[in-house]
Design a protein around this motif. Sequence first.
Motif, PDB file in Angstrom:
ATOM      1  N   VAL A 181       1.905  59.354  65.549  1.00 51.68           N
ATOM      2  CA  VAL A 181       2.731  59.697  64.367  1.00 51.68           C
ATOM      3  C   VAL A 181       3.432  61.008  64.843  1.00 51.68           C
ATOM      4  O   VAL A 181       4.652  61.126  64.280  1.00 51.68           O
ATOM      5  N   LEU A 214      -0.667  50.184  61.269  1.00 54.49           N
ATOM      6  CA  LEU A 214      -1.714  49.351  61.337  1.00 54.49           C
ATOM      7  C   LEU A 214      -1.386  48.106  60.563  1.00 54.49           C
ATOM      8  O   LEU A 214      -2.308  46.945  60.626  1.00 54.49           O
ATOM      9  N   VAL A 221      -4.912  39.610  60.152  1.00 53.30           N
ATOM     10  CA  VAL A 221      -6.178  39.300  60.114  1.00 53.30           C
ATOM     11  C   VAL A 221      -6.583  38.338  58.672  1.00 53.30           C
ATOM     12  O   VAL A 221      -7.309  37.350  58.755  1.00 53.30           O
ATOM     13  N   ARG A 272      -1.675  65.108  68.826  1.00 56.79           N
ATOM     14  CA  ARG A 272      -1.196  63.915  68.411  1.00 56.79           C
ATOM     15  C   ARG A 272      -1.108  63.865  66.808  1.00 56.79           C
ATOM     16  O   ARG A 272      -0.120  63.245  66.435  1.00 56.79           O
ATOM     17  N   ARG A 276       1.182  65.628  61.038  1.00 60.47           N
ATOM     18  CA  ARG A 276       1.032  64.714  60.030  1.00 60.47           C
ATOM     19  C   ARG A 276       1.402  65.458  58.635  1.00 60.47           C
ATOM     20  O   ARG A 276       1.278  66.881  58.669  1.00 60.47           O
ATOM     21  N   GLY A 340     -17.129  51.466  62.891  1.00 58.20           N
ATOM     22  CA  GLY A 340     -16.223  51.513  62.317  1.00 58.20           C
ATOM     23  C   GLY A 340     -15.415  50.243  62.132  1.00 58.20           C
ATOM     24  O   GLY A 340     -14.672  50.044  61.375  1.00 58.20           O
ATOM     25  N   HIS A 377      -9.984  47.842  71.834  1.00 62.31           N
ATOM     26  CA  HIS A 377      -8.745  48.348  71.315  1.00 62.31           C
ATOM     27  C   HIS A 377      -8.626  49.677  71.412  1.00 62.31           C
ATOM     28  O   HIS A 377      -7.769  50.253  72.220  1.00 62.31           O
ATOM     29  N   LEU A 381      -6.903  54.036  73.755  1.00 59.22           N
ATOM     30  CA  LEU A 381      -6.377  55.256  73.222  1.00 59.22           C
ATOM     31  C   LEU A 381      -7.370  56.556  73.225  1.00 59.22           C
ATOM     32  O   LEU A 381      -6.849  57.298  73.533  1.00 59.22           O
ATOM     33  N   TYR A 389      -8.774  64.653  71.323  1.00 61.51           N
ATOM     34  CA  TYR A 389     -10.191  64.054  70.470  1.00 61.51           C
ATOM     35  C   TYR A 389     -10.998  65.339  70.890  1.00 61.51           C
ATOM     36  O   TYR A 389     -11.727  65.839  69.787  1.00 61.51           O
ATOM     37  N   PHE A 465      -3.914  49.069  75.663  1.00 63.97           N
ATOM     38  CA  PHE A 465      -3.792  49.175  74.377  1.00 63.97           C
ATOM     39  C   PHE A 465      -2.977  48.144  73.893  1.00 63.97           C
ATOM     40  O   PHE A 465      -3.418  47.377  72.663  1.00 63.97           O
ATOM     41  N   LEU A 472      -4.718  40.015  70.157  1.00 66.34           N
ATOM     42  CA  LEU A 472      -5.237  39.637  68.646  1.00 66.34           C
ATOM     43  C   LEU A 472      -3.981  39.032  68.113  1.00 66.34           C
ATOM     44  O   LEU A 472      -4.506  38.220  67.187  1.00 66.34           O
TER      45      LEU A 472
HETATM   46  C1  HEM Z   1     -12.842  51.898  64.594  1.00 69.37           C
HETATM   47  C2  HEM Z   1     -11.471  51.412  64.589  1.00 69.37           C
HETATM   48  C3  HEM Z   1     -10.114  51.521  65.136  1.00 69.37           C
HETATM   49  C4  HEM Z   1      -9.712  52.639  65.716  1.00 69.37           C
HETATM   50  C5  HEM Z   1     -10.668  54.151  65.630  1.00 69.37           C
HETATM   51  C6  HEM Z   1      -8.345  52.739  65.645  1.00 69.37           C
HETATM   52  C7  HEM Z   1      -7.476  53.565  66.208  1.00 69.37           C
HETATM   53  C8  HEM Z   1      -6.415  53.630  66.358  1.00 69.37           C
HETATM   54  C9  HEM Z   1      -5.348  54.536  66.464  1.00 69.37           C
HETATM   55  C10 HEM Z   1      -5.791  55.866  66.604  1.00 69.37           C
HETATM   56  C11 HEM Z   1      -4.095  54.220  66.630  1.00 69.37           C
HETATM   57  C12 HEM Z   1      -2.735  54.888  66.673  1.00 69.37           C
HETATM   58  C13 HEM Z   1      -2.363  55.214  65.428  1.00 69.37           C
HETATM   59  C14 HEM Z   1      -1.217  56.238  65.113  1.00 69.37           C
HETATM   60  O1  HEM Z   1      -1.200  57.307  65.690  1.00 69.37           O
HETATM   61  O2  HEM Z   1      -0.438  55.769  64.142  1.00 69.37           O
HETATM   62  C15 HEM Z   1      -4.198  52.755  66.391  1.00 69.37           C
HETATM   63  C16 HEM Z   1      -2.939  51.994  66.361  1.00 69.37           C
HETATM   64  C17 HEM Z   1      -3.042  50.551  66.065  1.00 69.37           C
HETATM   65  N1  HEM Z   1      -4.212  50.069  65.667  1.00 69.37           N
HETATM   66 FE1  HEM Z   1      -6.250  50.645  65.843  1.00 69.37          FE
HETATM   67  N2  HEM Z   1      -7.961  51.362  65.446  1.00 69.37           N
HETATM   68  C18 HEM Z   1      -9.138  50.779  64.873  1.00 69.37           C
HETATM   69  C19 HEM Z   1      -9.320  49.322  64.594  1.00 69.37           C
HETATM   70  C20 HEM Z   1      -8.246  48.583  64.291  1.00 69.37           C
HETATM   71  C21 HEM Z   1      -7.994  47.437  63.770  1.00 69.37           C
HETATM   72  C22 HEM Z   1      -9.467  46.738  63.162  1.00 69.37           C
HETATM   73  C23 HEM Z   1      -6.785  47.053  63.726  1.00 69.37           C
HETATM   74  C24 HEM Z   1      -6.113  45.598  63.197  1.00 69.37           C
HETATM   75  C25 HEM Z   1      -6.916  44.284  63.105  1.00 69.37           C
HETATM   76  C26 HEM Z   1      -6.023  47.830  64.394  1.00 69.37           C
HETATM   77  C27 HEM Z   1      -4.638  47.747  64.606  1.00 69.37           C
HETATM   78  C28 HEM Z   1      -3.790  48.599  65.220  1.00 69.37           C
HETATM   79  C29 HEM Z   1      -2.355  48.697  65.342  1.00 69.37           C
HETATM   80  C30 HEM Z   1      -1.560  47.381  65.003  1.00 69.37           C
HETATM   81  C31 HEM Z   1      -1.969  49.913  65.768  1.00 69.37           C
HETATM   82  C32 HEM Z   1      -0.477  50.267  66.106  1.00 69.37           C
HETATM   83  C33 HEM Z   1      -0.167  49.935  67.327  1.00 69.37           C
HETATM   84  C34 HEM Z   1       1.407  50.420  67.536  1.00 69.37           C
HETATM   85  O3  HEM Z   1       1.915  51.304  67.094  1.00 69.37           O
HETATM   86  O4  HEM Z   1       1.746  49.926  68.598  1.00 69.37           O
HETATM   87  N3  HEM Z   1      -6.848  48.892  64.781  1.00 69.37           N
HETATM   88  N4  HEM Z   1      -5.385  52.548  66.315  1.00 69.37           N
END
Ligand code: HEM
Length: 486
Positions: A181, A214, A221, A272, A276, A340, A377, A381, A389, A465, A472
Amino acid sequence: MQQRGSHVFNRDARPDVSALLAATAMGVYLLVVAGATASIADAARACTNWPVCRGPVTLAEPALLIAWGHRAVALLVGCLALATGVAAVRARHRLRPRVLAALALGVVLFPVQVGIGAVVVTSGPTDLLTTAHLVVGMVLFTALVVALAWELEPDASDAPDDGWAVEPGLDSSDESDEPTVAADAATTAPADLPPLRRATATLSAYFRLMKPRLMWLLCLVAAAGMALASTGGDDLTVRAVVLTLGGGVLAIGASGTFNHVLEREKDKKMDRTSDRPIATHQIPVRRAVAFGVGLAGLSLAVFAQVNLLAAALGLSAILFYSVVYTLVLKPNTVQNTVIGGFAGALPALIGWAAVTGTFGLPGLALAGVIFLWTPAHFYNLALAYKEDYAKGGFPMMPVVRGEAETRKHILYYLAATLVAAVALAAMTGLGWVYAATTCAFGGVFLWAVLRLHRERTESAAFRAFHASNAYLGALLVAIVVDALAV
Ligand code: HEM
Ligand SMILES: CC(C)=CCC/C(C)=C/CC/C(C)=C/COP(=O)(O)OP(=O)(O)O
């Protein structure tokens, strides 16, 4: 800074076994999926001879074509498994005993699996035989991936695993096109800006509170949950789809906002997240809380138009992500990501419930796929932002258990996701679009994770990532297409 590749695991010493193992594992996966497709298409009844089918193969008989395809792939993968076994025997002195044991299990199970397949064909498919064939296939695949994960583990004699090979020009706090962000934040809206620009900056800050990045995947889903549910005979109305996705977007917005509020102090400590909107005081905490409560209320009102179960699950998702994950799990346990994963899996149940008004096995199986996919996934990151972190005081897997262990877990969870994807197909009768997608995108995901094991760079972690999201995303689109259109 470490030189890229200077301590890359002894690529030169044992490249063949890991490359062959990866190819064999993916080949076995292809076979398992082809087998599940053959079972759904009742291919065993179309071809009752073994090892070759009798009669002409025509496009008019797709089941016979599938039976032939399954056998041809089995022959090719059998040769690959044999080559892997031979390479491992030749390299036995430098392979770890547990790698050899897991590989041996795979190589022994291969002919067993061929034998079960022959019995299914010649004596007719029974539930017991076809289930045994599917289960042994999955055990075989698992054994090969475990052997691969162990083979890719760095030796104790390798350089210490606490450094991250940063490529020139790349820095975890300055990764312009990566999911941070910080990169696209319009940091503040100072009073001296023209009113229109100030209003735009404020609106954009509220939008960022909702964690919009997200949304597309979480909405997919829910959409896949709805599409699966509609195959059982329940009507899929445009109204239900619009309300469910609308409620979902609002619910994600609400929980994202609460997450920003609750983590504002930690966000300030991390590169990172330091810009915000709440961490920079662009949005005051009280207004953010009011915004979050408003979004949550609106979301529940929208879900309630669909049915009460969808609304109850929506509320559970908001509470789980905002309270259980953000407040309890994330700052306190290394298993925060694994547990989570329930939050991200809930939209599958919401989608299913929106159509059926109840719970159902296929919806739960889809939730299982999302749950297992989540560590594969996020750990990428977590690797890329390990230092960040650690600064924030979060016990993420690479911070607590180290990078090598994290990479190994990514491979385990990736394999578990692929197995769960087959279980979902076997349970629902999803067809060839889904089968081809899980093989093709699963292969790309595996390739990206293997490159991460070899390269150990930030860009390799970001690649893995993005591959996780592509896998998915493609799988969920394939579910929608297979369930609704094919
Ligand atoms: C414990 C569960 C999860 C954690 C800790 C996690 C963590 C993260 C983090 C830290 C980011 C970067 C966000 C940012 O800075 O804007 C991210 C991006 C993303 N996550 Fe996850 N996530 C989790 C589960 C999921 C799930 C369940 C989905 C969807 C089914 C998902 C889909 C995405 C998508 C689409 C992105 C953005 C990718 C992009 O900008 O290219 N995440 N996630
Ligand atoms: C329908 C509904 C409400 C679903 C909720 C599911 C949901 C929002 C899942 C997102 C998973 C998640 C924990 C992402 C960000 O991690 P993080 O907060 O640890 O990331 P950060 O380090 O960027 O704050």
